[in-house]
Scaffold this motif. Structure first.
Motif, mmCIF file in Angstrom:
data_model
loop_
_atom_site.group_PDB
_atom_site.id
_atom_site.type_symbol
_atom_site.label_atom_id
_atom_site.label_comp_id
_atom_site.label_asym_id
_atom_site.label_seq_id
_atom_site.Cartn_x
_atom_site.Cartn_y
_atom_site.Cartn_z
ATOM 1 N N ALA A 113 51.304 55.679 52.501
ATOM 2 C CA ALA A 113 52.205 55.725 51.346
ATOM 3 C C ALA A 113 52.492 54.327 50.802
ATOM 4 N N LYS A 114 52.601 53.335 51.701
ATOM 5 C CA LYS A 114 52.844 51.961 51.266
ATOM 6 C C LYS A 114 51.626 51.368 50.576
ATOM 7 N N GLN A 115 50.420 51.715 51.067
ATOM 8 C CA GLN A 115 49.190 51.147 50.508
ATOM 9 C C GLN A 115 48.727 51.860 49.248
ATOM 10 N N LEU A 116 49.213 53.090 49.018
ATOM 11 C CA LEU A 116 48.732 53.884 47.893
ATOM 12 C C LEU A 116 48.941 53.221 46.529
ATOM 13 N N PRO A 117 50.139 52.688 46.230
ATOM 14 C CA PRO A 117 50.310 52.042 44.908
ATOM 15 C C PRO A 117 49.354 50.874 44.688
ATOM 16 N N ALA A 118 49.153 50.061 45.739
ATOM 17 C CA ALA A 118 48.240 48.919 45.601
ATOM 18 C C ALA A 118 46.809 49.397 45.361
ATOM 19 N N LYS A 119 46.405 50.461 46.070
ATOM 20 C CA LYS A 119 45.042 50.980 45.886
ATOM 21 C C LYS A 119 44.862 51.569 44.493
ATOM 22 N N ILE A 120 45.892 52.238 44.000
ATOM 23 C CA ILE A 120 45.811 52.815 42.654
ATOM 24 C C ILE A 120 45.642 51.713 41.617
ATOM 25 N N ILE A 121 46.389 50.624 41.776
ATOM 26 C CA ILE A 121 46.291 49.502 40.837
ATOM 27 C C ILE A 121 44.892 48.877 40.904
ATOM 28 N N ILE A 122 44.383 48.659 42.129
ATOM 29 C CA ILE A 122 43.071 48.026 42.295
ATOM 30 C C ILE A 122 41.976 48.896 41.687
ATOM 31 N N TRP A 123 41.990 50.198 42.014
ATOM 32 C CA TRP A 123 40.944 51.086 41.502
ATOM 33 C C TRP A 123 41.054 51.272 39.991
ATOM 34 N N SER A 124 42.264 51.265 39.465
ATOM 35 C CA SER A 124 42.437 51.357 38.008
ATOM 36 C C SER A 124 41.859 50.129 37.322
ATOM 37 N N PHE A 125 42.109 48.964 37.914
ATOM 38 C CA PHE A 125 41.564 47.725 37.339
ATOM 39 C C PHE A 125 40.045 47.727 37.393
ATOM 40 N N LEU A 126 39.478 48.149 38.534
ATOM 41 C CA LEU A 126 38.016 48.192 38.661
ATOM 42 C C LEU A 126 37.412 49.187 37.676
ATOM 43 N N LEU A 127 38.079 50.322 37.480
ATOM 44 C CA LEU A 127 37.586 51.309 36.516
ATOM 45 C C LEU A 127 37.627 50.750 35.096
ATOM 46 N N PHE A 128 38.688 50.006 34.773
ATOM 47 C CA PHE A 128 38.791 49.389 33.448
ATOM 48 C C PHE A 128 37.675 48.375 33.238
ATOM 49 N N VAL A 129 37.413 47.539 34.248
ATOM 50 C CA VAL A 129 36.339 46.546 34.141
ATOM 51 C C VAL A 129 34.993 47.229 33.980
ATOM 52 N N LEU A 130 34.781 48.332 34.725
ATOM 53 C CA LEU A 130 33.517 49.063 34.635
ATOM 54 C C LEU A 130 33.310 49.618 33.229
ATOM 55 N N VAL A 131 34.343 50.253 32.683
ATOM 56 C CA VAL A 131 34.237 50.812 31.337
ATOM 57 C C VAL A 131 34.047 49.705 30.309
ATOM 58 N N PHE A 132 34.812 48.616 30.464
ATOM 59 C CA PHE A 132 34.715 47.499 29.524
ATOM 60 C C PHE A 132 33.327 46.870 29.550
ATOM 61 N N THR A 133 32.686 46.864 30.721
ATOM 62 C CA THR A 133 31.356 46.258 30.855
ATOM 63 C C THR A 133 30.253 47.173 30.348
ATOM 64 N N LEU A 134 30.339 48.448 30.676
ATOM 65 C CA LEU A 134 29.261 49.374 30.347
ATOM 66 C C LEU A 134 29.359 49.948 28.938
ATOM 67 N N PHE A 135 30.523 49.877 28.312
ATOM 68 C CA PHE A 135 30.680 50.473 26.995
ATOM 69 C C PHE A 135 29.734 49.867 25.953
ATOM 70 N N PRO A 136 29.602 48.519 25.858
ATOM 71 C CA PRO A 136 28.632 47.979 24.891
ATOM 72 C C PRO A 136 27.197 48.416 25.158
ATOM 73 N N VAL A 137 26.833 48.533 26.449
ATOM 74 C CA VAL A 137 25.482 48.989 26.786
ATOM 75 C C VAL A 137 25.287 50.428 26.335
ATOM 76 N N LEU A 138 26.297 51.261 26.563
ATOM 77 C CA LEU A 138 26.210 52.658 26.141
ATOM 78 C C LEU A 138 26.094 52.766 24.625
#
Length: 298
Positions: free
Chosen positions: A23-48
């Motif tokens: 429960a303590k680690q969940l918020p940090a993991k959500i933030i990290i995975w959200s950031f990684l997902l944003f970077v992935l979309v931001f990177t792949l969107f121009p290619v798409l």
């Protein structure tokens, strides 16, 4: 009976402890995975966008307003390949990038080994010169002297002139390999020397095989830089269009025979030009996480 109750209590306490930790680690993991997902979309969107745009008509790309093609035009790739003479230009780019990468890796690995393992006069000066080529950029000012030098060497009608110029940008690979040399124990050199191996024998037989992860990473960056280079091939192939690289030929797709902008063909050509980089990355990626730890038993 008391022992059973105690074991159950210990299990419940351990379960609650794990639950609280998650429960303590969940918020940090959500933030990290959200950031990684944003970077992935931001990177792949121009290619798409480029891939989808390469399958549209020129009018549809110019007008905009649609995400997916209304009519899938796979023939754009064949047209781009034909108009830009991609077969010849791809061979030129592949030859230049491959030879630049191989020679740069050889020079960088040998220079890095000498710098890391030996002391000699001028070592510090050599490091400063290498670093200056990375942090001091004088841009197009050197194009004319470089061109005159290549002409004086009778290399202006050959792809080797472009390769020779591009080899001047190997400093990043040089410093990268020095970092990898630091992880290779010197005991290997000493053991091989005691067994009768010469300085060059130690390098080629012992050190170079252990340097494969660093060479793979360096090859990826060097190949990418040579493949994407535009200004130098453009200047050095003005008098000989048959020597043009893929990046130069791709720019020629901008205007067609009727002087109309061919954005759809440029996107198709750009997608084709991405394939060699992706192939090199797939092979080089296997060596990214390899380390030399464990090569010497304690």
């Amino acid at each position: 009976m008391q022992t059973v109750h105690r074991q159950l209590a210990d299990k419940n306490e351990a379960t609650e402890s794990v639950t609280r930790r998650i429960a303590k680690q969940l918020p940090a993991k959500i933030i990290i995975w959200s950031f990684l997902l944003f970077v992935l979309v931001f990177t792949l969107f121009p290619v798409l966008i480029s891939v989808l745009g390469s399958l549209k008509t020129n009018a549809e790309v110019t007008a905009g307003g649609t995400f997916f093609p209304q009519e899938w035009k796979f023939s754009n790739y064949l047209e781009a390949w034909r108009q830009a003479d991609f077969a010849r230009f791809s061979w030129n780019s592949l030859f230049i990038s491959t030879m630049t990468t191989v020679i740069a890796l050889l020079i960088s690995s040998m220079a890095g080994y000498a710098i890391n393992r030996r002391e000699f006069p001028g070592k510090r000066f050599y490091m400063i010169v290498q670093a200056s080529t990375m942090f001091i950029s004088i841009g197009a000012v050197v194009l004319r002297p470089q061109f005159e030098l290549i002409v004086a060497m009778n290399l202006n009608a050959s792809l080797w002139g472009i390769i020779l110029i591009l080899l001047g940008s190997h400093a990043a690979v040089f410093f990268m390999l020095i970092g990898f040399y630091g992880s290779i124990p010197r005991e290997l050199d000493e053991a091989a020397t005691i067994d009768g191996c010469s300085f060059y024998g130690v390098f080629f037989r012992i050190i170079l095989p252990l340097l494969r992860p660093g060479l793979a990473v360096g090859a990826l960056f060097q190949f990418r830089n040579a493949w994407n280079e535009y200004i130098i091939p453009l200047v050095f192939t003005m008098t000989n269009p048959k020597m043009q690289t893929l990046t130069v030929g791709l720019a020629n797709l901008r205007y067609g025979y009727n002087a109309a902008t061919q954005t759809h063909l440029m996107m198709a050509g750009a997608c084709i030009s991405l394939l060699p980089i992706l192939i090199v990355y797939v092979f080089a990626n296997r060596s990214f996480m390899q380390v030399t730890a464990g090569s010497v038993k304690g």
